[in-house]
Design an enzyme around this catalytic site. Structure first.
Site, PDB file in Angstrom:
ATOM      1  N   ARG A  27      38.891  27.503 -26.528  1.00 46.61           N
ATOM      2  CA  ARG A  27      39.997  28.462 -26.362  1.00 46.61           C
ATOM      3  C   ARG A  27      40.367  29.136 -27.675  1.00 46.61           C
ATOM      4  O   ARG A  27      40.738  30.324 -27.701  1.00 46.61           O
ATOM      5  CB  ARG A  27      41.205  27.711 -25.798  1.00 46.61           C
ATOM      6  CG  ARG A  27      42.450  28.560 -25.576  1.00 46.61           C
ATOM      7  CD  ARG A  27      43.667  27.660 -25.445  1.00 46.61           C
ATOM      8  NE  ARG A  27      43.905  26.903 -26.682  1.00 46.61           N
ATOM      9  CZ  ARG A  27      44.699  25.841 -26.768  1.00 46.61           C
ATOM     10  NH1 ARG A  27      45.317  25.389 -25.692  1.00 46.61           N
ATOM     11  NH2 ARG A  27      44.876  25.230 -27.928  1.00 46.61           N
TER      12      ARG A  27
ATOM     13  N   TYR B 290      32.859  15.143 -34.630  1.00 48.24           N
ATOM     14  CA  TYR B 290      34.112  15.730 -35.102  1.00 48.24           C
ATOM     15  C   TYR B 290      35.206  15.573 -34.041  1.00 48.24           C
ATOM     16  O   TYR B 290      36.344  15.193 -34.355  1.00 48.24           O
ATOM     17  CB  TYR B 290      33.910  17.214 -35.440  1.00 48.24           C
ATOM     18  CG  TYR B 290      35.205  17.906 -35.774  1.00 48.24           C
ATOM     19  CD1 TYR B 290      35.835  17.706 -37.001  1.00 48.24           C
ATOM     20  CD2 TYR B 290      35.831  18.744 -34.838  1.00 48.24           C
ATOM     21  CE1 TYR B 290      37.038  18.316 -37.292  1.00 48.24           C
ATOM     22  CE2 TYR B 290      37.043  19.361 -35.129  1.00 48.24           C
ATOM     23  CZ  TYR B 290      37.645  19.140 -36.362  1.00 48.24           C
ATOM     24  OH  TYR B 290      38.843  19.741 -36.646  1.00 48.24           O
TER      25      TYR B 290
ATOM     26  N   ARG C  18      37.381  28.691 -40.172  1.00 44.18           N
ATOM     27  CA  ARG C  18      36.829  27.365 -39.932  1.00 44.18           C
ATOM     28  C   ARG C  18      36.429  27.325 -38.466  1.00 44.18           C
ATOM     29  O   ARG C  18      37.251  27.540 -37.580  1.00 44.18           O
ATOM     30  CB  ARG C  18      37.839  26.265 -40.269  1.00 44.18           C
ATOM     31  CG  ARG C  18      39.169  26.465 -39.606  1.00 44.18           C
ATOM     32  CD  ARG C  18      40.224  25.475 -40.045  1.00 44.18           C
ATOM     33  NE  ARG C  18      41.274  25.430 -39.044  1.00 44.18           N
ATOM     34  CZ  ARG C  18      41.462  24.429 -38.184  1.00 44.18           C
ATOM     35  NH1 ARG C  18      40.702  23.366 -38.240  1.00 44.18           N
ATOM     36  NH2 ARG C  18      42.403  24.491 -37.278  1.00 44.18           N
TER      37      ARG C  18
ATOM     38  N   PHE D 112      52.063  11.149 -18.726  1.00 41.81           N
ATOM     39  CA  PHE D 112      51.831  11.515 -20.116  1.00 41.81           C
ATOM     40  C   PHE D 112      50.352  11.821 -20.359  1.00 41.81           C
ATOM     41  O   PHE D 112      50.009  12.759 -21.093  1.00 41.81           O
ATOM     42  CB  PHE D 112      52.296  10.372 -21.013  1.00 41.81           C
ATOM     43  CG  PHE D 112      51.920  10.505 -22.455  1.00 41.81           C
ATOM     44  CD1 PHE D 112      52.622  11.341 -23.302  1.00 41.81           C
ATOM     45  CD2 PHE D 112      50.852   9.794 -22.978  1.00 41.81           C
ATOM     46  CE1 PHE D 112      52.273  11.470 -24.642  1.00 41.81           C
ATOM     47  CE2 PHE D 112      50.494   9.908 -24.305  1.00 41.81           C
ATOM     48  CZ  PHE D 112      51.199  10.747 -25.143  1.00 41.81           C
TER      49      PHE D 112
END
Length: 795
Positions: A220, A172, A233, A293
């Site tokens: 978290r 996932y 979920r 970034f």
């Protein structure tokens, strides 16, 4: 006191917060074009910190990343909306990548700002369709894979919405975040700002970058996800939480705080397993804004894990880094060393918390991972420190532009002529000398001399390593002008002399060509006779007398310089245009490596050599007759009275040429046959090649990797040098023609035998000797010749 209280208790965050505020204001300055304006406005609304780092990306890539982010946020909005019927959601997820090509498609779903994103999706589509085709392909491909993966985790019942296994958990996270890392990598490579290798990251470190971020978010967001409406979920894998409780909901019960913390720490430990791959990925990035970034979210992730570990607030509230701490990360991040320092800091913080987590079943594993991260970051920081030192050394010796160097040299020469011919200049100008003319003239001569010496130094390149070795290289002739090496007591001396050919890269053909002529492919070529009737070291203007271009190199093995020269067709009588490079590298292991490469567009003889004169006691210390020498060659090529090989390959055994065991250079030098002035100037056949050397060499070389050819030792100073090479021969020259008339560096007088040469090479006059290994280079072939001078000290 809120935010003001945070600033008062963390005054070091004031400047970073101000900087972040100004960056956020700049990020809110939107483009004029409506589609781009909407995209960047939406970016600011859903993620201010992310908007700041995206806005700092180079143009072109910036728009692509912005659109990529919004497309995936839209996809994620569809997946997150638990009110959508799975019968609608699943097909939509699987075909969502097609929506970016439909200028009319939009829908209403999600919550908050994401409703606006979905209802104005045609504006995103418009910008997407104006991106470069390469960027479109990457975004659509990743969106398709991500949507298909998300669809696999959409179910009808709440009971089945759990992630059952750690394998499914990783899968996932791959679908929703690992693919993002892979897609960004492809965008970076497509932009040309990063290496093409970033195109090939399907199952590698780019994926783990995404997994690390997603697992941190899942850990978290326990409370946010389990209280999701209309139904929760959860992505914590059942085969982990099932070890500690009967249900995930149980962890919210204060009475279950111990098993809840054990489960939490288990998942934090699992996430920490991705850190090494994240560090490896970031170490490969080169463009500064692309690096920032990528690095900022990774630092925030490990910072967040440090706060979540063993913290029951994860189950009752919100755990996140303070805005001031985030601002400090963004403000202070410049390079990979800063990333390592941040990871080291948070890993040490984690380690301290782990030591306090008594009874935690994963305590030992977590400690091991923290120790591994700490060790890795420490090692990388040490390497970065060494690299910065090398960079500073390279900066000190950075090449001055050719025009500036030549201009300075011309001015210095003009000043020298003026200063030393001042009386003639005054007479020509009909100017009377001033009263103190003698003093002024002496000052002028002194200043002119200093200026001239400085101009010469500017023409050189200096390499230094941590072992105290310093090499000065000139662009003219690719000459090693000086080579300072410490002795057994740490006292450095210059062991390389200067004179014609001394320290130079000689060619096209090193050593002698008999009669200054040769035949190749049925054609005779005539060369300049600059050594009696023979051609020596490439002719009158060989490679030792030309100007080479130069560029610094910075490798893991040490600082270096790569010099290049193009020898034109017909130069000094040789056929073909030859492209030559020589790469000098001073390693951290006290080696000076010389790597020579060349190619040609016509068949031509090519035999390059590095022609340094060594005196390991110091270039100005006297003779080398007491140096101990070993040569790993049991045959040599005898020569005639003008040093041209006779064509024989003869054993050295029983002759004064036998250095297969250590001997002093001067021990048998008077027994060496030959004309005056006497001494060694002979080619040794290395590595047991013997009379069959021609058949044992490939491409003119004896081996692909350097092998030990010779060792020389100065017993007085303890300095020693191993010479390794890929070449089949080494010319041992004992400085026979030095006669004291030549003045070297610092006014040193080079008398007979003041230095020795160990010139690794193809055999002399091989172009005219059919029994010797060939030195002919043809089109499509590459000349490769490596030498290693490995320095050591003997007590």
């Amino acid at each position: 006191m809120g935010k003001l209280g945070e600033l008062l208790t963390h005054p070091d965050e004031l400047l970073p917060m101000a900087s972040m505020y100004m960056a956020a204001r700049r990020a809110k300055q939107l483009p004029q074009e409506p589609g781009l304006a909407f995209c960047y406005d939406m970016l600011n609304r859903v993620s201010r910190s992310f908007a700041i780092v995206i806005q700092q990306l180079p143009a072109g890539l910036r728009d692509a990343v912005c659109v990529f982010y919004l497309v995936l946020r839209a996809l994620d909005t569809v997946e997150d909306d638990m009110s959508l019927d799975p019968a609608l959601k699943v097909p939509l997820l699987r075909c969502f990548h097609e929506k970016s090509y439909d200028r009319k498609w939009k829908m209403s779903c999600g919550g908050g700002e994401y409703v606006r994103l979905m209802e104005n999706y045609p504006l995103v589509t418009d910008v997407f369709l104006r991106l470069d085709q390469r960027y479109q392909s990457v975004i659509a491909d990743i969106c398709q894979k991500m949507g298909a993966g998300m669809a696999e985790f959409v179910t009808d019942s709440a009971a089945e919405s759990e992630v059952a296994t750690t394998k499914d958990y990783n899968l996932y996270c791959h679908y929703v975040a690992g693919l993002v890392g892979i897609g960004l990598s492809h965008l970076f490579a497509s932009s040309g700002l990063e290496s093409e290798s970033f195109q090939h990251t399907e199952d590698g470190v780019a994926n783990e970058m995404g997994l690390f971020l997603q697992k941190t978010n899942i850990i978290r967001d326990y409370l946010e996800d389990i209280t999701e409406e209309p139904r929760p979920r959860m992505w914590w894998p059942k085969d982990v939480w099932g070890l500690y409780a009967d249900s995930l909901e149980a962890f919210r019960d204060p009475a279950q705080s111990t098993p809840a913390l054990h489960c939490l720490n288990h998942l934090v430990t699992d996430a920490l397993g991705h850190v090494q791959s994240c560090l490896e990925y970031m170490s490969r990035l080169r463009q500064p804004n692309v690096f920032r970034f990528c690095a900022i979210p990774q630092i925030m992730a490990i910072g967040t894990l440090s706060q979540c570990y063993n913290n029951h607030k994860v189950f009752t509230g919100v755990v996140k880094m303070r805005r001031g701490e985030v601002a400090k990360v963004m403000y202070r991040l410049d390079d990979f060393a800063d990333v390592c320092a941040a990871f080291l800091n948070y890993a040490e913080d984690l380690k301290a918390k782990v030591e306090q987590a008594e009874g935690d079943p994963n305590q030992q594993k977590t400690q091991q991972l923290c120790a591994k991260i700490i060790a890795s970051c420490t090692q990388r920081l040490e390497a970065a420190g060494a690299a910065k030192k090398a960079e500073k050394a390279a900066a000190l010796a950075a090449p001055v532009p050719v025009t500036a160097r030549l201009s300075m040299l011309v001015m210095a020469l003009a000043y020298i002529v003026y200063a030393y011919r001042i009386e003639a200049v005054r007479a020509w100008l009909e100017v009377a000398p001033p009263k103190n003319a003698e003093t002024l003239d002496r000052v002028n001569m002194l200043v002119a001399s200093i200026f001239f010496l400085y101009a010469v130094v500017v023409m050189s390149i200096v390499l230094r390593n941590g072992g105290g070795i310093e090499v000065t290289i000139l662009r003219r002739g690719a000459i090693i002008q000086s080579l300072r090496v410490p002795d057994r007591n740490g006292n450095a001396a210059d062991i390389d002399g200067t004179s014609p050919y001394m320290g130079a890269l000689v060619g096209r053909v090193a050593n002698r060509i008999a009669g200054a002529r040769f035949n190749l492919d049925g054609k005779e070529y005539k060369l300049a006779a600059n050594n009696g009737p023979n051609c020596l070291h490439g002719g009158k203007v060989g490679f030792d007398k030309v100007e080479w271009s130069a560029e610094h190199t910075d490798e893991k093995r040490g600082p270096g310089v790569r010099l290049a020269y193009t020898s034109g067709d017909g130069e000094e009588g040789f056929p073909g245009t030859v492209q030559v490079t020589v790469h000098y590298v001073l390693t951290h292991g006290n080696e000076l490596i010389t790597e020579m490469h060349a190619s040609t567009d016509k068949a031509t003889p090519l035999n390059l050599a590095q022609h340094s004169y060594f005196n390991l006691a110091g270039h100005d210390s006297g003779t080398v007759l007491s140096h101990q020498l070993t040569i790993h060659g049991d045959h040599f090529t005898p020569v005639d009275d003008v040093s041209i090989p006779l064509g024989d390959i003869t054993p050295v055994s029983g002759t004064p040429f036998d250095f297969t065991q250590p001997h002093a250079v001067g021990e048998r030098i008077d027994e060496v046959p030959g004309p005056a002035p006497g001494g060694y100037d002979h080619n040794y056949v290395l590595f047991g090649l013997g009379p069959d050397a021609k058949d044992k060499c490939t491409g003119g070389m004896a081996s692909d990797t350097p092998q030990l050819a010779a060792t020389v030792l100065d017993p007085q100073s303890g300095r020693g040098m191993h010479v390794l090479t890929t070449a089949p021969g080494v010319q041992f020259y004992s400085g026979n023609f030095l006669d004291g008339s030549l003045r070297g560096k610092g006014g040193a007088v080079y008398a007979k035998h003041a230095g020795l040469c160990l010139e690794t090479q193809g055999f002399p006059d091989a172009i005219n000797q059919p029994s010797f290994p060939s030195v002919v280079l043809r089109p499509g072939e590459e000349y490769r010749h490596s030498i290693v001078y490995r320095f050591f000290n003997q007590d």
